[in-house]
Design an enzyme around this catalytic site. Structure first.
Site, PDB file in Angstrom:
ATOM      1  N   ALA A  78       0.844  -1.192   0.000  1.00  0.00           N
ATOM      2  CA  ALA A  78       0.000   0.000   0.000  1.00  0.00           C
ATOM      3  C   ALA A  78       0.880   1.243   0.000  1.00  0.00           C
ATOM      4  O   ALA A  78       2.023   1.212   0.444  1.00  0.00           O
ATOM      5  CB  ALA A  78      -0.891  -0.008   1.242  1.00  0.00           C
ATOM      6  N   CYS A  79       0.342   2.322  -0.504  1.00  0.00           N
ATOM      7  CA  CYS A  79       1.046   3.589  -0.536  1.00  0.00           C
ATOM      8  C   CYS A  79       1.349   4.044   0.902  1.00  0.00           C
ATOM      9  O   CYS A  79       0.460   3.914   1.751  1.00  0.00           O
ATOM     10  CB  CYS A  79       0.157   4.619  -1.218  1.00  0.00           C
ATOM     11  SG  CYS A  79       0.873   6.216  -1.354  1.00  0.00           S
ATOM     12  N   PRO A  80       2.492   4.603   1.261  1.00  0.00           N
ATOM     13  CA  PRO A  80       3.617   4.937   0.384  1.00  0.00           C
ATOM     14  C   PRO A  80       4.685   3.854   0.351  1.00  0.00           C
ATOM     15  O   PRO A  80       5.841   4.151   0.102  1.00  0.00           O
ATOM     16  CB  PRO A  80       4.159   6.202   1.030  1.00  0.00           C
ATOM     17  CG  PRO A  80       3.987   5.957   2.506  1.00  0.00           C
ATOM     18  CD  PRO A  80       2.727   5.130   2.640  1.00  0.00           C
ATOM     19  N   ASN A 139       0.646  -0.023  -7.445  1.00  0.00           N
ATOM     20  CA  ASN A 139      -0.122   1.047  -6.812  1.00  0.00           C
ATOM     21  C   ASN A 139      -0.078   2.280  -7.720  1.00  0.00           C
ATOM     22  O   ASN A 139       1.005   2.799  -8.012  1.00  0.00           O
ATOM     23  CB  ASN A 139       0.511   1.352  -5.444  1.00  0.00           C
ATOM     24  CG  ASN A 139      -0.364   2.259  -4.611  1.00  0.00           C
ATOM     25  OD1 ASN A 139      -0.791   3.307  -5.093  1.00  0.00           O
ATOM     26  ND2 ASN A 139      -0.638   1.854  -3.394  1.00  0.00           N
TER      27      ASN A 139
END
Lengths: 78, 381
Positions: free
Chosen positions: A16-18, A43
């Site tokens: 998942a970001c970041p 992503n």
């Protein structure tokens, strides 16, 4: 598709970001000047995060390969 | 045959899971069909959120310590030793002390995060932190005497424990210096590795205007490369130098080396299915909390909820039923926005956070939960 041979690959697919950007930054930290790191990310946020950081840090985005379900960023540590 | 569940790590995830299993598997434990062992290298359980308040003189490190022996159900075998090897082929663990090796049928890794300030030259000498007991105590000495100058809070490690805590620290420092009439003499700067002030874009969008209103300077895209303790400067990979009089950092984090050595994942984080929490590359191995590489925050609430999922799955497997419980990414966090106000967020894999308006009620809710946390550790709340 680029034919650049990376010195190292960071596979951040699924993160998942970041996460992908932080994984790239971590790898660049330990890389030598001139090394090319390939980041794999699925992503979409990476499409903006990565080029922005690469420019900010004075490194170079050599190529971006768009695959069906992920992108490959080739970043050279300047 | 007796099935042996071994949990390594007596933090929030490991302790909650041990007590969960003591309750869930009571008949099997009573009959001797199952054994559950909790391994920790310290006889105490440590509740880390207390450390945020230590530098401000509001809590003592001992407020976050209780004996595992007091917290863990008597049906659980407690083993105080440090693991030295994980062999997932033979399902055997080795230990540093005089303990013999231990065979497991199911292994749960809940070994958490360790701090690695030595990765950044100069950081261990010059930087302060509130992510360890010793760090929080040393920072208290500096902060209580700090009346003017440049305070820099730099987030270096990511992922790191409690992603809200860097925001909380600068919000609390801002309020604390204001209350004492010192804010005009103290310059506060917050640095973050990416282009916004928090990893989660929704929380970043909420926090940025508060920082602007409060006069907290922000440096984004700041990845610390080195610290010069003599010149009192911190330099980023992006080429920015910041002067400081007091440097507080969130140091680089990693999991334990044994996880990487066992081939379970990189940097000490176990590669898991983010819903079942089962290790991707080994049979009968679970990970939870910081140790599980799920992409969700490294927070106590996450470890708590994941412990419930792993407890249900283990009970199903031991009873030879299909394991159906899954983790949905649920995360809860209170976020202090000053010395007497806080916000609150709740989110999961599908639903993003929407921070609640800061209030005194939420601040007291956070403090009340910190006191009642011991019921969570006991598996009661």
């Amino acid at each position: 598709m680029t034919d650049i041979e990376p010195d190292a690959t960071v596979d951040a697919r699924g993160a998942a970001c970041p996460g992908p950007l932080m994984d790239l930054i971590g790898k660049i930290r330990s890389a030598e000047s001139g090394d090319v790191i390939r980041l794999l990310s699925d992503n979409n946020q990476s499409l903006t995060d990565v080029p922005e950081w690469v420019e900010e840090a004075g490194n170079e985005l050599l190529a971006l390969d768009e695959h069906d379900d992920y992108n490959a960023f080739y970043v050279e540590k300047v | 045959m007796t099935e042996h569940v071994v949990i390594v790590g007596g933090g929030t995830g490991g302790t909650v899971l041990a007590n969960d299993l003591a309750d869930r598997l009571e008949p099997e434990l009573d009959a001797g069909d199952v054994r559950v062992t909790l391994v920790n290298d310290d006889p105490d359980h440590v509740y880390k959120p207390v450390w945020l308040y230590v530098p401000f003189g509001q809590r003592e490190p001992d407020d976050g310590r209780r004996s595992l022996d007091d917290l863990v159900d008597d049906a659980i075998e407690l083993k105080i030793d440090r693991m030295s090897d994980i062999d997932t082929e033979s399902q055997r663990l080795q230990f540093r002390g005089s303990s013999p090796s231990v065979d497991y049928d199911y292994l749960v890794l809940a070994t958490g995060s360790t701090l690695e300030p030595d990765r950044i030259p100069g950081l261990a000498e010059a930087g302060h932190d509130y992510y360890s007991e010793s760090g929080a105590t040393a920072l208290r000495k500096e902060l209580l005497e700090f009346t003017e100058g440049k305070l820099v809070l730099s987030v270096i490690g990511a992922p790191h424990m409690c992603p809200a805590a860097p925001l909380e620290f600068v919000f609390m420092a801002d309020d604390w210096f204001r209350e004492r009439g010192l804010r005009e003499d103290v310059d506060i700067t917050y640095t973050y590795p990416i282009q916004r002030v928090h990893g989660n874009p929704h929380i970043a969008e909420w926090a940025q205007p508060i920082m602007e209103d409060r006069g907290i300077n922000v440096e984004t895209f700041f990845n610390a490369e080195s610290v010069d303790p003599k010149a009192e400067t911190i330099t980023s990979m992006e080429g920015t130098d910041l002067d400081y009089d007091l440097l507080v950092t969130i140091p680089p984090h990693a999991g334990i080396d044994l996880i990487e050595e066992a081939g379970l994942g990189d940097d000490g984080w176990v590669e898991v299915d983010k819903r079942t929490l089962e290790a991707e590359v080994a049979e009968n191995v679970y990970a939870l909390g910081d140790t599980a590489d799920t992409g969700v925050p490294n927070a106590g609430s996450v470890a708590h909820y994941q412990a419930g999922v792993v407890g249900q799955r283990l009970a199903s497997e031991i009873r030879e039923r299909p394991a159906t419980a899954t983790y949905d990414g649920k995360t809860l966090c209170f976020i202090e926005t000053g010395m007497d106000a806080a916000s609150f967020v709740e989110f999961d894999y599908e639903n993003p956070p929407s921070p609640a308006p800061p209030s005194e009620k939420l601040h007291w809710s956070k403090l009340a939960y910190n006191e009642s946390y011991w019921l969570t550790a006991r598996g009661l709340l």
